[in-house]
Write a protein that holds these residues in place. Structure first.
Motif, PDB file in Angstrom:
ATOM      1  N   VAL A  84      20.716   8.810  42.144  1.00 43.08           N
ATOM      2  CA  VAL A  84      20.422   8.266  40.818  1.00 43.08           C
ATOM      3  C   VAL A  84      21.603   8.579  39.903  1.00 43.08           C
ATOM      4  CG1 VAL A  84      18.859   8.314  38.844  1.00 43.08           C
ATOM      5  CG2 VAL A  84      17.940   8.543  41.167  1.00 43.08           C
ATOM      6  N   PHE A  85      22.209   7.516  39.353  1.00 41.22           N
ATOM      7  CA  PHE A  85      23.358   7.657  38.482  1.00 41.22           C
ATOM      8  C   PHE A  85      22.909   7.774  37.032  1.00 41.22           C
ATOM      9  CE2 PHE A  85      26.925   6.787  41.322  1.00 41.22           C
ATOM     10  CZ  PHE A  85      26.267   6.279  42.429  1.00 41.22           C
ATOM     11  N   HIS A  86      23.702   8.486  36.231  1.00 43.48           N
ATOM     12  CA  HIS A  86      23.432   8.673  34.805  1.00 43.48           C
ATOM     13  C   HIS A  86      24.680   8.295  34.018  1.00 43.48           C
ATOM     14  CE1 HIS A  86      19.736  11.043  35.576  1.00 43.48           C
ATOM     15  NE2 HIS A  86      20.387  11.342  36.679  1.00 43.48           N
ATOM     16  N   ALA A  87      24.458   7.757  32.820  1.00 43.94           N
ATOM     17  CA  ALA A  87      25.581   7.353  31.972  1.00 43.94           C
ATOM     18  C   ALA A  87      25.297   7.717  30.523  1.00 43.94           C
ATOM     19  CB  ALA A  87      25.817   5.848  32.096  1.00 43.94           C
ATOM     20  N   MET A  88      26.344   7.730  29.738  1.00 45.43           N
ATOM     21  CA  MET A  88      26.259   7.965  28.292  1.00 45.43           C
ATOM     22  C   MET A  88      27.018   6.846  27.590  1.00 45.43           C
ATOM     23  SD  MET A  88      24.551  10.759  27.630  1.00 45.43           S
ATOM     24  CE  MET A  88      25.002  11.161  25.963  1.00 45.43           C
ATOM     25  N   LEU A  89      26.408   6.337  26.522  1.00 44.08           N
ATOM     26  CA  LEU A  89      27.074   5.380  25.649  1.00 44.08           C
ATOM     27  C   LEU A  89      27.720   6.172  24.514  1.00 44.08           C
ATOM     28  CD1 LEU A  89      24.181   2.773  25.293  1.00 44.08           C
ATOM     29  CD2 LEU A  89      26.151   2.628  26.826  1.00 44.08           C
ATOM     30  N   HIS A  90      28.998   5.964  24.278  1.00 39.24           N
ATOM     31  CA  HIS A  90      29.708   6.638  23.188  1.00 39.24           C
ATOM     32  C   HIS A  90      30.119   5.586  22.166  1.00 39.24           C
ATOM     33  CE1 HIS A  90      30.166  10.712  24.895  1.00 39.24           C
ATOM     34  NE2 HIS A  90      29.912  10.052  26.001  1.00 39.24           N
ATOM     35  N   PHE A  91      29.633   5.778  20.923  1.00 41.75           N
ATOM     36  CA  PHE A  91      29.864   4.810  19.862  1.00 41.75           C
ATOM     37  C   PHE A  91      30.972   5.268  18.925  1.00 41.75           C
ATOM     38  CE2 PHE A  91      25.638   3.997  21.430  1.00 41.75           C
ATOM     39  CZ  PHE A  91      25.597   2.611  21.486  1.00 41.75           C
ATOM     40  N   GLU A  92      31.563   4.314  18.218  1.00 41.74           N
ATOM     41  CA  GLU A  92      32.649   4.599  17.280  1.00 41.74           C
ATOM     42  C   GLU A  92      32.219   5.600  16.219  1.00 41.74           C
ATOM     43  OE1 GLU A  92      33.680   0.686  15.941  1.00 41.74           O
ATOM     44  OE2 GLU A  92      34.627   0.173  17.850  1.00 41.74           O
ATOM     45  N   SER A  93      30.942   5.601  15.855  1.00 40.64           N
ATOM     46  CA  SER A  93      30.417   6.514  14.835  1.00 40.64           C
ATOM     47  C   SER A  93      30.320   7.951  15.320  1.00 40.64           C
ATOM     48  CB  SER A  93      29.030   6.062  14.393  1.00 40.64           C
ATOM     49  OG  SER A  93      28.122   6.172  15.489  1.00 40.64           O
ATOM     50  N   GLY A  94      30.497   8.163  16.628  1.00 42.39           N
ATOM     51  CA  GLY A  94      30.330   9.487  17.211  1.00 42.39           C
ATOM     52  C   GLY A  94      28.978   9.673  17.878  1.00 42.39           C
ATOM     53  N   ALA A  95      28.070   8.728  17.679  1.00 40.33           N
ATOM     54  CA  ALA A  95      26.751   8.815  18.310  1.00 40.33           C
ATOM     55  C   ALA A  95      26.878   8.670  19.826  1.00 40.33           C
ATOM     56  CB  ALA A  95      25.831   7.729  17.761  1.00 40.33           C
ATOM     57  N   GLU A  96      25.987   9.363  20.542  1.00 41.65           N
ATOM     58  CA  GLU A  96      25.930   9.287  21.989  1.00 41.65           C
ATOM     59  C   GLU A  96      24.486   8.999  22.393  1.00 41.65           C
ATOM     60  OE1 GLU A  96      29.402  12.572  22.985  1.00 41.65           O
ATOM     61  OE2 GLU A  96      27.352  12.973  23.580  1.00 41.65           O
ATOM     62  N   VAL A  97      24.334   8.119  23.379  1.00 45.99           N
ATOM     63  CA  VAL A  97      23.007   7.734  23.842  1.00 45.99           C
ATOM     64  C   VAL A  97      22.985   7.773  25.361  1.00 45.99           C
ATOM     65  CG1 VAL A  97      21.277   5.885  23.895  1.00 45.99           C
ATOM     66  CG2 VAL A  97      22.648   6.249  21.830  1.00 45.99           C
ATOM     67  N   ASP A  98      21.978   8.450  25.915  1.00 45.57           N
ATOM     68  CA  ASP A  98      21.761   8.496  27.358  1.00 45.57           C
ATOM     69  C   ASP A  98      21.290   7.118  27.820  1.00 45.57           C
ATOM     70  OD1 ASP A  98      21.380   9.550  29.955  1.00 45.57           O
ATOM     71  OD2 ASP A  98      19.277  10.026  29.512  1.00 45.57           O
ATOM     72  N   ALA A  99      21.820   6.614  28.924  1.00 39.57           N
ATOM     73  CA  ALA A  99      21.455   5.278  29.390  1.00 39.57           C
ATOM     74  C   ALA A  99      21.650   5.156  30.900  1.00 39.57           C
ATOM     75  CB  ALA A  99      22.295   4.228  28.678  1.00 39.57           C
ATOM     76  N   ARG A 100      21.028   4.142  31.456  1.00 36.40           N
ATOM     77  CA  ARG A 100      21.263   3.829  32.865  1.00 36.40           C
ATOM     78  C   ARG A 100      22.633   3.166  32.985  1.00 36.40           C
ATOM     79  NH1 ARG A 100      16.225   0.300  34.674  1.00 36.40           N
ATOM     80  NH2 ARG A 100      17.212  -0.989  33.085  1.00 36.40           N
ATOM     81  N   PRO A 101      23.374   3.436  34.059  1.00 33.77           N
ATOM     82  CA  PRO A 101      24.680   2.789  34.214  1.00 33.77           C
ATOM     83  C   PRO A 101      24.602   1.263  34.218  1.00 33.77           C
ATOM     84  CG  PRO A 101      24.543   4.647  35.680  1.00 33.77           C
ATOM     85  CD  PRO A 101      23.162   4.464  35.089  1.00 33.77           C
ATOM     86  N   SER A 102      23.566   0.690  34.810  1.00 35.15           N
ATOM     87  CA  SER A 102      23.474  -0.771  34.869  1.00 35.15           C
ATOM     88  C   SER A 102      23.393  -1.371  33.471  1.00 35.15           C
ATOM     89  CB  SER A 102      22.276  -1.205  35.718  1.00 35.15           C
ATOM     90  OG  SER A 102      21.078  -0.625  35.231  1.00 35.15           O
ATOM     91  N   ASP A 103      22.538  -0.819  32.617  1.00 32.39           N
ATOM     92  CA  ASP A 103      22.450  -1.297  31.236  1.00 32.39           C
ATOM     93  C   ASP A 103      23.753  -1.036  30.495  1.00 32.39           C
ATOM     94  OD1 ASP A 103      19.747  -2.182  31.369  1.00 32.39           O
ATOM     95  OD2 ASP A 103      19.047  -0.131  31.046  1.00 32.39           O
TER      96      ASP A 103
END
Length: 166
Positions: A84-103
Motif C-alpha cells: 500500500v503506497f502513501h503520498a502527500m500533497l504539498h501546496f504553495e501555501s505550505g499546507a500538506e494533505v495525506d492522499a492516495r498516490p493515484s488521486d
C-alpha cells in the motif's frame, strides 16, 4: 527525493487490475502502482489533455484549490507498507494533505505539479529496467497513444452507472 514522471496507465492481465507506471527522470527505475479503474481513467484523461462536459472529481479538486487561491506545488510518494503506497500533497501555501498516490498523480497532472518519490520507496518497490525492458516500455507508450480513457472503467469494459445530477 527523486523526481518521477508518469509513463502511463494500463490494465494488467489476467486480473484486469489497472496500474500506473512511473519512471525516474534521472535513473533507470520504474515504479508500478496498482490503482482503481476510476483513478486510471482520470490519469489517462489528464495525460491526453481530454476535457469532459462536466468536471470529474480531480478536475473539481483542482478548481477548488485554484478558487481558494492556492496551488499544488508537489506530490510526494512517501512510503509503501505491505504493497500500500502513501503520498502527500504539498501546496504553495505550505499546507500538506495525506492522499492516495493515484488521486495525487491525477491531480498533479491537471495542476502541472511535479511528482517525487522517496529513495526508500524506489528501493523497496522500484524495478530496474534493462535495455530490453526499455523497448517494452516504448511499446507501452505507443499503446497509450491509442487507448481511450473509458477503456479503464470496470473490469467488463463498461463504464459505471453515472451519478444522477441533483
Amino acid at each position: 527525493m527523486r523526481e518521477v514522471e508518469v509513463v502511463g496507465v494500463r490494465v494488467e492481465r489476467p486480473t484486469n487490475q489497472p496500474l500506473v507506471l512511473l519512471r525516474e527522470t534521472e535513473g533507470n527505475r520504474y515504479l508500478p502502482i496498482w490503482i482503481g479503474a476510476v483513478e486510471a481513467s482520470a490519469i489517462a484523461y489528464a495525460q491526453q489533455g481530454s476535457s469532459t462536459p462536466r468536471p470529474l472529481t480531480h478536475e473539481l479538486m483542482q478548481s477548488i484549490v485554484e478558487a481558494l487561491g492556492d496551488g499544488l506545488e508537489e506530490v510526494r510518494i512517501t512510503e509503501v507498507n505491505d504493497g500500500v503506497f502513501h503520498a502527500m500533497l504539498h501546496f504553495e501555501s505550505g499546507a500538506e494533505v495525506d492522499a492516495r498516490p493515484s488521486d495525487s498523480i491525477a491531480l498533479a497532472l491537471r495542476a502541472g505539479a511535479r511528482i517525487v518519490c522517496t529513495e526508500d520507496v524506489l528501493d523497496a518497490a522500484g524495478i530496474e529496467a534493462s535495455r530490453d525492458e526499455d523497448e517494452e516500455i516504448e511499446k507501452f507508450r505507443e499503446f497509450l497513444d491509442h487507448v481511450l480513457p473509458d477503456e479503464f472503467r470496470g473490469g467488463s469494459g463498461e463504464p459505471p452507472d453515472p451519478e444522477p445530477e441533483v
